[in-house]
Design a protein around this motif. Structure first.
Motif, short mmCIF file in Angstrom:
data_model
loop_
_atom_site.label_atom_id
_atom_site.label_comp_id
_atom_site.label_asym_id
_atom_site.label_seq_id
_atom_site.Cartn_x
_atom_site.Cartn_y
_atom_site.Cartn_z
N LYS A 88 0.85 -1.18 0.00
CA LYS A 88 0.00 0.00 0.00
C LYS A 88 0.89 1.23 0.00
CE LYS A 88 -3.16 2.07 3.19
NZ LYS A 88 -3.15 2.13 4.63
N SER A 90 2.60 4.18 1.14
CA SER A 90 2.62 4.71 2.49
C SER A 90 3.71 5.75 2.68
CB SER A 90 2.74 3.59 3.51
OG SER A 90 3.61 2.60 3.06
N ASP A 94 0.90 14.48 2.30
CA ASP A 94 0.85 15.94 2.35
C ASP A 94 2.22 16.58 2.20
OD1 ASP A 94 1.43 14.76 4.70
OD2 ASP A 94 0.00 15.87 5.92
N PHE A 103 13.30 13.65 3.05
CA PHE A 103 13.07 13.18 4.41
C PHE A 103 13.65 11.78 4.60
CE2 PHE A 103 10.27 10.80 7.36
CZ PHE A 103 10.61 11.46 8.52
N TYR B 6 15.16 16.53 11.69
CA TYR B 6 14.44 16.24 10.44
C TYR B 6 12.99 15.88 10.71
CZ TYR B 6 19.08 16.11 8.40
OH TYR B 6 20.35 16.43 7.99
N LEU B 7 12.81 15.09 11.78
CA LEU B 7 11.45 14.68 12.11
C LEU B 7 10.59 15.89 12.46
CD1 LEU B 7 12.02 11.46 14.24
CD2 LEU B 7 10.72 11.62 12.15
N LYS B 10 9.74 17.89 9.37
CA LYS B 10 8.67 17.22 8.63
C LYS B 10 7.33 17.45 9.31
CE LYS B 10 6.54 13.54 9.43
NZ LYS B 10 6.37 12.46 10.33
N ARG B 13 6.05 20.98 8.90
CA ARG B 13 5.58 21.16 7.53
C ARG B 13 4.17 20.63 7.37
NH1 ARG B 13 10.56 19.72 4.38
NH2 ARG B 13 11.31 21.80 3.92
N GLN B 14 3.97 19.42 7.91
CA GLN B 14 2.65 18.79 7.76
C GLN B 14 1.59 19.57 8.52
OE1 GLN B 14 3.87 14.72 8.94
NE2 GLN B 14 2.80 14.14 7.08
N ARG B 17 0.47 22.59 6.80
CA ARG B 17 -0.26 22.34 5.57
C ARG B 17 -1.65 21.80 5.82
NH1 ARG B 17 4.31 19.80 1.79
NH2 ARG B 17 5.52 21.71 1.81
N LYS B 203 -3.10 8.62 12.70
CA LYS B 203 -3.19 8.86 11.26
C LYS B 203 -2.01 8.20 10.54
CE LYS B 203 -3.40 12.66 7.98
NZ LYS B 203 -3.08 14.08 7.86
N GLU B 204 -0.84 8.30 11.14
CA GLU B 204 0.33 7.66 10.52
C GLU B 204 0.16 6.15 10.46
OE1 GLU B 204 4.09 8.75 10.43
OE2 GLU B 204 3.86 10.86 10.92
N GLU B 206 -2.77 4.66 10.28
CA GLU B 206 -3.82 4.37 9.32
C GLU B 206 -3.30 4.41 7.89
OE1 GLU B 206 -8.15 5.68 10.66
OE2 GLU B 206 -7.32 6.91 9.10
N ILE B 207 -2.51 5.45 7.59
CA ILE B 207 -2.01 5.59 6.22
C ILE B 207 -0.90 4.58 5.93
CG2 ILE B 207 -1.05 7.21 4.56
CD1 ILE B 207 -2.24 9.43 6.05
N GLY B 208 -0.24 4.13 6.99
CA GLY B 208 0.82 3.15 6.80
C GLY B 208 2.21 3.75 6.84
N THR B 209 2.28 5.09 7.00
CA THR B 209 3.59 5.73 7.01
C THR B 209 4.42 5.28 8.20
OG1 THR B 209 2.45 7.57 8.01
CG2 THR B 209 3.05 7.79 5.72
N GLN B 212 6.60 2.54 7.26
CA GLN B 212 7.75 2.98 6.48
C GLN B 212 8.82 3.57 7.41
OE1 GLN B 212 7.04 3.25 2.54
NE2 GLN B 212 9.01 2.42 3.01
N ILE B 213 8.35 4.25 8.47
CA ILE B 213 9.29 4.79 9.46
C ILE B 213 9.90 3.64 10.26
CG2 ILE B 213 9.40 6.12 11.61
CD1 ILE B 213 9.12 7.98 9.37
#
Lengths: 303, 372
Positions: A88, A90, A94, A103, B6-7, B10, B13-14, B17, B203-204, B206-209, B212-213
């Motif tokens: 998916k 990920s 935004d 990043f 960096y975190l 980021k 920024r989010q 936005r 939210k992270e 849920e989206i799956g990010t 990735q982290i």
């Protein structure tokens, strides 16, 4: 040299008090610089396997090593060395394309410039949209961005979980060409896919079904194992034809394949007669890798 | 340390936005602080009263004048029978019925004693209670007036009476807003700290990010600090904005040391951020987090002493409020703003909040896993 070693890995999920065995004692090795595919239908356990190897979940049983490091105890080392692209999308929707890439580069203590040569091929295609937010990209571009982000820290092993699912035929072809170029850079690539036709593009394939590996071999070897004669049959009314085929005892196997039905039989005469009765066109065809897999899966079910 | 930078970069920024987060931190405090204190007012006014006057005498009329002149009551009907008046109550046109018996004046003059009947609609308990007590005070006053008029002043009062006058310390005019505004500020801070942060982390998920982290070498504490710091800063921003609104709209200037208020708020935010983190580790979707947050928020507000005084709760409920961080902060913010309390006065609450901060955060960090 072996890069990924999987030995007797099992994974269970408990759901409503019943246990589902996602992976059942599977073992295989992946060599350095190999493009290795895990092929299997939905629910075969592909994603579970990838998540175990990328140290996101723990297996109940068995040992797995990635680049010589144990996935349970030395996961920190593994995380430095792998690139993972989940099925998916990920990334941060935004953030823009460039910000996402920046990043992921910076959390690996590197920069886009440093590893630009590695991702150049891929990134050049999305570079015109580098100020666009990732969420606003098309499916194919999202996938290219995800691959760039997984590559930006120059991993030695790349895990791609169903990268071509939901992607159009042309993008799929392009994607496999990108993978081939990455392989030339010496990166070991593990890719999972439900599409059997993609198997012929890999060095070796493992066929996974219901948590078990049915066969691991090169696509050529798998094809050569197919000894039977394969027939293709076609008539005006395809569905009644298929039902009729399946109701006959002399037919070993029959399944729709493109505009024909493929048929395996132990009695060629009967089949010819059958074709005549149904006013159907009958011919012998060369088996594709898909036919081999279907045969393998069928045999496995029959056992 | 670089990774943390960096975190944070980021994260900010989010945040900048995301229009909904910006609305939350800019508009919500202003709207809530301007509207809520106006509406949340305990003073009962405009009590609707229906009077059944069976006497129609000078005395009864003058009593009715006295009641309507007080400003607390609106006369919605003068009826001939109790039943008619009762109908007004049933239609919600009247809150209180005052029934004046026939011979009211006669009895008052001759027997120097008479009775009136007060029927109160108790559906809205508070309104009924306060309305009835206002009315009693007015009637007592009236009684006093009448007696003064025609009773010969005795040489000394036969009935010994104790006269009570009161002054309201720290809020001399019993200005309700002075009391509510700081409390609402606390609720705002809690929402930003606990719930925005929780939703953001979920939210992270849920989206799956987050996955990735998780496959990167980012350490657990980096990730958590990267989430907590921005929301801590937003909380402090909301506090400053809230204090500004309180000053501009209500003229509320904290009597105590503003640095002390910030110190306490800072610690409090750490505690509620821990709570937010905890919510995020239990929830898988933003919806779950939202429902959990809503449930907690209801309890926090009701059991915080914001609207109803903790001292008048039953003992078991008071025990529950001990586990509500909001109640400690509401107490402190009122002490500092209204009373000008110093560090010595709030050190107990500060200690408790620090314990909350340590317990909640370690619990959350412990249950946050990069893998399962």
């Amino acid at each position: 040299m072996i890069t990924v070693r999987v030995n007797n890995i099992s994974k269970k999920y408990s759901q409503n008090k019943t246990e589902v065995l996602a992976l059942d004692k599977i073992s295989f090795d992946v060599n350095q610089g190999e493009l290795f595919a895990v092929i299997g239908p939905d629910g075969a356990g592909k994603t579970s396997l990838f998540r175990i190897l990328t140290s996101l979940i723990l297996a109940e049983e068995g040992i797995a090593t990635v680049d010589g490091f144990d996935v349970i105890t030395q996961y920190k080392e593994i995380r430095k060395r792998i690139g993972y692209m989940p099925g998916k999308f990920s990334l941060y929707q935004d953030l823009t394309v460039e910000e996402n890439l920046n990043f992921f580069a910076s959390i690996f203590h590197t920069s886009i410039e440093e590893n630009y040569d590695l991702i150049k091929d891929i990134y050049d295609q999305i570079a015109p949209f580098k100020d666009r937010r990732a969420g606003k990209l098309s499916g194919g571009m999202k996938q290219k961005l995800a691959l760039s982000c997984a590559l930006i820290h120059r991993p030695s092993i790349l895990f791609l979980d169903e990268p071509t699912t939901g992607v159009d035929a042309i993008s799929r072809k392009e994607f496999w060409e990108m993978l081939k170029r990455l392989k030339q850079q010496g990166i070991t690539i593990l890719v999972s896919t439900p599409y059997m036709d993609e198997a012929s593009l890999c060095d070796r394939v493992a066929l996974l079904q219901k948590g078990k590996i049915l066969s691991i071999d090169t696509p050529e070897n798998i094809m050569s194992q197919f000894k039977n004669k394969l027939w293709a049959i076609k008539s005006e009314e395809m569905y009644p034809l298929l039902l009729a085929l399946r109701s006959n005892a002399f037919i070993e196997q029959s399944y729709p394949f493109g505009e024909y039905h493929h048929v395996l039989t132990n009695n060629e005469k009967e089949l010819a007669l059958f074709a005549q009765n149904y006013n159907a066109e009958l011919k012998i065809v060369d088996p594709t890798i898909e036919d081999c897999f279907i045969a393998l899966m069928q045999n496995h079910v029959n056992l | 340390m670089n990774i943390l930078r960096y975190l944070l970069e980021k994260e900010f920024r989010q945040i900048f936005r995301d229009p909904s987060i910006l609305r939350m931190i800019f508009i919500m405090p202003i709207i809530q602080l301007i509207i809520l204190p106006q509406a949340a007012n305990y003073e009962v006014k405009n009590v609707k009263i229906a009077i059944v006057d069976h006497d129609h005498s000078t005395y009864s009329t003058s009593m009715i004048y006295k009641i309507t002149a007080s400003g607390y009551f609106i006369l919605t009907g003068i009826n001939d029978s109790h039943l008619d008046a009762m109908e007004l109550v049933e239609r919600d046109h009247a809150d209180i019925i005052l029934e004046i018996p026939a011979h009211f004046e006669k009895d008052l003059v001759k027997e120097s004693e008479t009775e009136v009947l007060m029927s109160v609609n108790a559906i809205n308990g508070m309104r009924a209670n306060l309305g009835a007590s206002y009315l009693s005070v007015i009637l007592r006053d009236y009684n006093q007036d009448v007696r003064l008029k025609w009773v010969q002043l005795p040489r000394f009062d036969e009935v010994k009476r104790l006269n009570i006058t009161s002054t309201n310390w720290y809020n001399p005019h019993m200005n309700y807003k002075l009391f509510m505004v700081p409390g609402i500020l606390v609720i705002l801070l809690t929402m930003v700290g606990a719930f925005l942060a929780a939703l953001n982390i979920v939210k992270e998920k849920e989206i799956g990010t987050i996955e990735q982290i998780n496959v990167t070498p980012i350490k657990k504490y980096h990730f958590i600090l990267g989430k907590l710091i921005p929301f801590w800063m937003m909380g402090m921003f909301v506090l400053s904005l809230g204090l500004l609104v309180a000053r501009v709209f209500y003229g509320i200037v904290p009597l105590g040391n503003i640095g002390l208020l910030y110190l306490f708020s800072g610690c409090y935010l750490i505690a509620v951020l821990g709570l937010g983190l905890l919510i995020s580790t239990i929830s898988q979707t933003q919806q779950q987090a939202m429902l959990l947050a809503f449930f907690l928020m209801m309890i926090f507000i009701m059991m915080s002493g914001l609207y109803t005084s903790i001292d008048s709760m039953p003992y078991w409920a008071q025990v529950v409020t001990w586990f509500n961080p909001v109640s400690y902060f509401i107490e402190v913010v009122r002490m500092i703003v209204l009373k000008g309390s110093t560090f010595r006065d709030i050190q107990f609450n500060l200690g408790i909040i620090l314990i909350f901060a340590i317990v909640l955060n370690s619990w959350a960090v412990f249950s946050y896993k990069k893998r399962n």
